[in-house]
Design a protein around this motif. Structure first.
Motif, PDB file in Angstrom:
ATOM      1  N   PRO A  21      44.800  48.779  76.407  1.00 42.73           N
ATOM      2  CA  PRO A  21      45.942  48.224  77.146  1.00 42.73           C
ATOM      3  C   PRO A  21      47.231  48.158  76.320  1.00 42.73           C
ATOM      4  N   MET A  22      47.127  47.907  75.005  1.00 45.20           N
ATOM      5  CA  MET A  22      48.335  47.887  74.174  1.00 45.20           C
ATOM      6  C   MET A  22      48.887  49.296  74.028  1.00 45.20           C
ATOM      7  N   ALA A  23      48.013  50.288  73.944  1.00 50.70           N
ATOM      8  CA  ALA A  23      48.469  51.682  73.875  1.00 50.70           C
ATOM      9  C   ALA A  23      49.195  52.070  75.160  1.00 50.70           C
ATOM     10  N   ASP A  24      48.720  51.584  76.303  1.00 49.96           N
ATOM     11  CA  ASP A  24      49.410  51.846  77.569  1.00 49.96           C
ATOM     12  C   ASP A  24      50.819  51.247  77.556  1.00 49.96           C
ATOM     13  N   ILE A  25      50.948  50.045  77.017  1.00 49.09           N
ATOM     14  CA  ILE A  25      52.258  49.393  76.913  1.00 49.09           C
ATOM     15  C   ILE A  25      53.170  50.220  76.004  1.00 49.09           C
ATOM     16  N   ASN A  26      52.643  50.646  74.852  1.00 51.12           N
ATOM     17  CA  ASN A  26      53.435  51.414  73.889  1.00 51.12           C
ATOM     18  C   ASN A  26      53.784  52.815  74.387  1.00 51.12           C
ATOM     19  N   ALA A  27      53.050  53.314  75.369  1.00 50.68           N
ATOM     20  CA  ALA A  27      53.302  54.651  75.917  1.00 50.68           C
ATOM     21  C   ALA A  27      54.332  54.634  77.043  1.00 50.68           C
ATOM     22  N   ASP A  28      54.805  53.455  77.426  1.00 44.55           N
ATOM     23  CA  ASP A  28      55.752  53.328  78.531  1.00 44.55           C
ATOM     24  C   ASP A  28      57.181  53.406  77.993  1.00 44.55           C
ATOM     25  N   PRO A  29      57.967  54.414  78.426  1.00 44.43           N
ATOM     26  CA  PRO A  29      59.337  54.538  77.916  1.00 44.43           C
ATOM     27  C   PRO A  29      60.228  53.347  78.240  1.00 44.43           C
ATOM     28  N   ARG A  30      59.943  52.613  79.334  1.00 46.33           N
ATOM     29  CA  ARG A  30      60.738  51.425  79.662  1.00 46.33           C
ATOM     30  C   ARG A  30      60.532  50.340  78.618  1.00 46.33           C
ATOM     31  N   ALA A  66      48.084  38.933  69.960  1.00 46.48           N
ATOM     32  CA  ALA A  66      47.848  39.515  71.277  1.00 46.48           C
ATOM     33  C   ALA A  66      48.174  38.417  72.286  1.00 46.48           C
ATOM     34  N   VAL A  67      48.856  38.780  73.376  1.00 47.35           N
ATOM     35  CA  VAL A  67      49.228  37.818  74.417  1.00 47.35           C
ATOM     36  C   VAL A  67      48.354  38.093  75.632  1.00 47.35           C
ATOM     37  N   GLU A  68      47.517  37.126  75.954  1.00 51.30           N
ATOM     38  CA  GLU A  68      46.561  37.248  77.064  1.00 51.30           C
ATOM     39  C   GLU A  68      46.918  36.253  78.163  1.00 51.30           C
ATOM     40  N   LEU A  69      46.865  36.701  79.406  1.00 48.43           N
ATOM     41  CA  LEU A  69      47.082  35.790  80.524  1.00 48.43           C
ATOM     42  C   LEU A  69      45.824  34.945  80.715  1.00 48.43           C
ATOM     43  N   LEU A  70      45.980  33.636  80.727  1.00 44.15           N
ATOM     44  CA  LEU A  70      44.825  32.758  80.909  1.00 44.15           C
ATOM     45  C   LEU A  70      44.169  32.960  82.268  1.00 44.15           C
ATOM     46  N   ALA A  71      44.965  33.164  83.303  1.00 52.89           N
ATOM     47  CA  ALA A  71      44.434  33.250  84.664  1.00 52.89           C
ATOM     48  C   ALA A  71      43.544  34.473  84.875  1.00 52.89           C
ATOM     49  N   SER A  72      43.896  35.603  84.247  1.00 56.33           N
ATOM     50  CA  SER A  72      43.179  36.850  84.532  1.00 56.33           C
ATOM     51  C   SER A  72      42.479  37.461  83.326  1.00 56.33           C
ATOM     52  N   GLY A  73      42.845  37.038  82.112  1.00 56.82           N
ATOM     53  CA  GLY A  73      42.294  37.662  80.911  1.00 56.82           C
ATOM     54  C   GLY A  73      42.958  38.974  80.538  1.00 56.82           C
ATOM     55  N   GLU A  74      43.996  39.370  81.294  1.00 60.86           N
ATOM     56  CA  GLU A  74      44.700  40.624  81.005  1.00 60.86           C
ATOM     57  C   GLU A  74      45.512  40.515  79.723  1.00 60.86           C
ATOM     58  N   ALA A  76      48.825  41.087  78.121  1.00 60.13           N
ATOM     59  CA  ALA A  76      50.200  41.272  78.585  1.00 60.13           C
ATOM     60  C   ALA A  76      51.050  41.986  77.547  1.00 60.13           C
ATOM     61  N   GLY A  77      50.642  41.925  76.273  1.00 60.74           N
ATOM     62  CA  GLY A  77      51.404  42.545  75.203  1.00 60.74           C
ATOM     63  C   GLY A  77      51.208  41.794  73.907  1.00 60.74           C
ATOM     64  N   CYS A  78      52.298  41.635  73.157  1.00 56.40           N
ATOM     65  CA  CYS A  78      52.203  40.959  71.866  1.00 56.40           C
ATOM     66  C   CYS A  78      53.467  40.149  71.611  1.00 56.40           C
ATOM     67  N   THR A  79      53.330  39.177  70.753  1.00 50.27           N
ATOM     68  CA  THR A  79      54.443  38.402  70.221  1.00 50.27           C
ATOM     69  C   THR A  79      54.015  37.904  68.861  1.00 50.27           C
ATOM     70  N   GLY A  80      54.966  37.618  68.024  1.00 54.93           N
ATOM     71  CA  GLY A  80      54.567  37.078  66.735  1.00 54.93           C
ATOM     72  C   GLY A  80      55.634  37.188  65.682  1.00 54.93           C
ATOM     73  N   SER A  97      59.261  38.474  67.278  1.00 57.42           N
ATOM     74  CA  SER A  97      59.462  39.566  68.233  1.00 57.42           C
ATOM     75  C   SER A  97      58.432  39.469  69.345  1.00 57.42           C
ATOM     76  N   TRP A  98      58.637  40.274  70.371  1.00 54.31           N
ATOM     77  CA  TRP A  98      57.737  40.295  71.529  1.00 54.31           C
ATOM     78  C   TRP A  98      57.812  41.655  72.177  1.00 54.31           C
ATOM     79  N   ARG A  99      56.746  42.016  72.864  1.00 54.26           N
ATOM     80  CA  ARG A  99      56.683  43.276  73.611  1.00 54.26           C
ATOM     81  C   ARG A  99      55.644  43.103  74.712  1.00 54.26           C
ATOM     82  N   LEU A 100      56.089  43.166  75.949  1.00 53.17           N
ATOM     83  CA  LEU A 100      55.185  42.993  77.091  1.00 53.17           C
ATOM     84  C   LEU A 100      55.235  44.218  77.988  1.00 53.17           C
ATOM     85  N   GLY A 101      54.139  44.460  78.683  1.00 47.78           N
ATOM     86  CA  GLY A 101      54.103  45.513  79.679  1.00 47.78           C
ATOM     87  C   GLY A 101      55.048  45.183  80.822  1.00 47.78           C
TER      88      GLY A 101
END
Length: 177
Positions: A21-30, A66-74, A76-80, A97-101
């Motif tokens: 999932p983090m690779a998918d976020i990093n592969a998004d040009p947006r 790693a930033v995980e949504l409590l409700a779904s376990g997804e 979301a990205g990273c911060t730190g 810094s932070w980076r979210l899908g």
């Protein structure tokens, strides 16, 4: 193991199943538009980045969560926190810094995660000052930076890519005020 819970998020160390999932976020040009030269990153690069982030945790006592949504376990990205070695004129410094899908944008997750990380830096890790570096034009990050109470310290340029940067700062006394 360092974990931070917020009302909607779990900030935690990295698991093996976070790579895809983090690779998918990093592969998004947006997502990558405002990071370094704007290039997307592949699975191998993401694996190397996560490995570096984990090493920084072991060496510095902080790193990117790693930033995980409590409700779904997804994921979301990273911060730190990291040491911005690429910008020697701000050293010694620790940057947040932070980076979210993109599916997680506009919901307050970046601000929630960043605020918890800033509190962790200043209160748990005992840092006196934290900076944030963003590219000029990245209005979404500027908004998060304002919500954190950070103030503009200087404008500069990325030493490799030449893109204009803003460096914001906050210290412990400003955070507690």
């Amino acid at each position: 193991m360092t974990e931070i819970r917020t009302p909607r998020l779990l900030l935690r160390r990295w698991h093996d199943d976070d790579l895809a999932p983090m690779a998918d976020i990093n592969a998004d040009p947006r997502v990558m538009r405002w990071i370094d030269d704007g290039s997307v990153r592949d699975l191998d690069h993401t694996a190397e980045a996560i490995e570096r982030w984990e090493e920084e945790w072991d060496e510095e006592g902080f790193g990117l969560f790693a930033v995980e949504l409590l409700a779904s376990g997804e994921l979301a990205g990273c911060t730190g926190l990291s040491v911005p070695d690429f910008l020697p004129q701000v050293l010694p410094a620790v940057a947040i810094s932070w980076r979210l899908g993109p599916q997680f944008w506009g919901q307050g997750y970046a601000s929630e995660a960043a605020h918890a990380t800033l509190e962790f830096a200043l209160q748990d890790r005992g840092l006196d000052r934290v900076i944030s570096i963003n590219q000029v034009g990245d209005d979404a990050s500027e908004n998060v930076i304002r919500k954190l109470g950070m103030e503009l310290e200087r404008e500069t340029a990325h030493p490799v890519h030449g893109r204009p940067l803003r460096v914001h700062t906050i210290d412990l006394t400003e955070f507690e005020a």
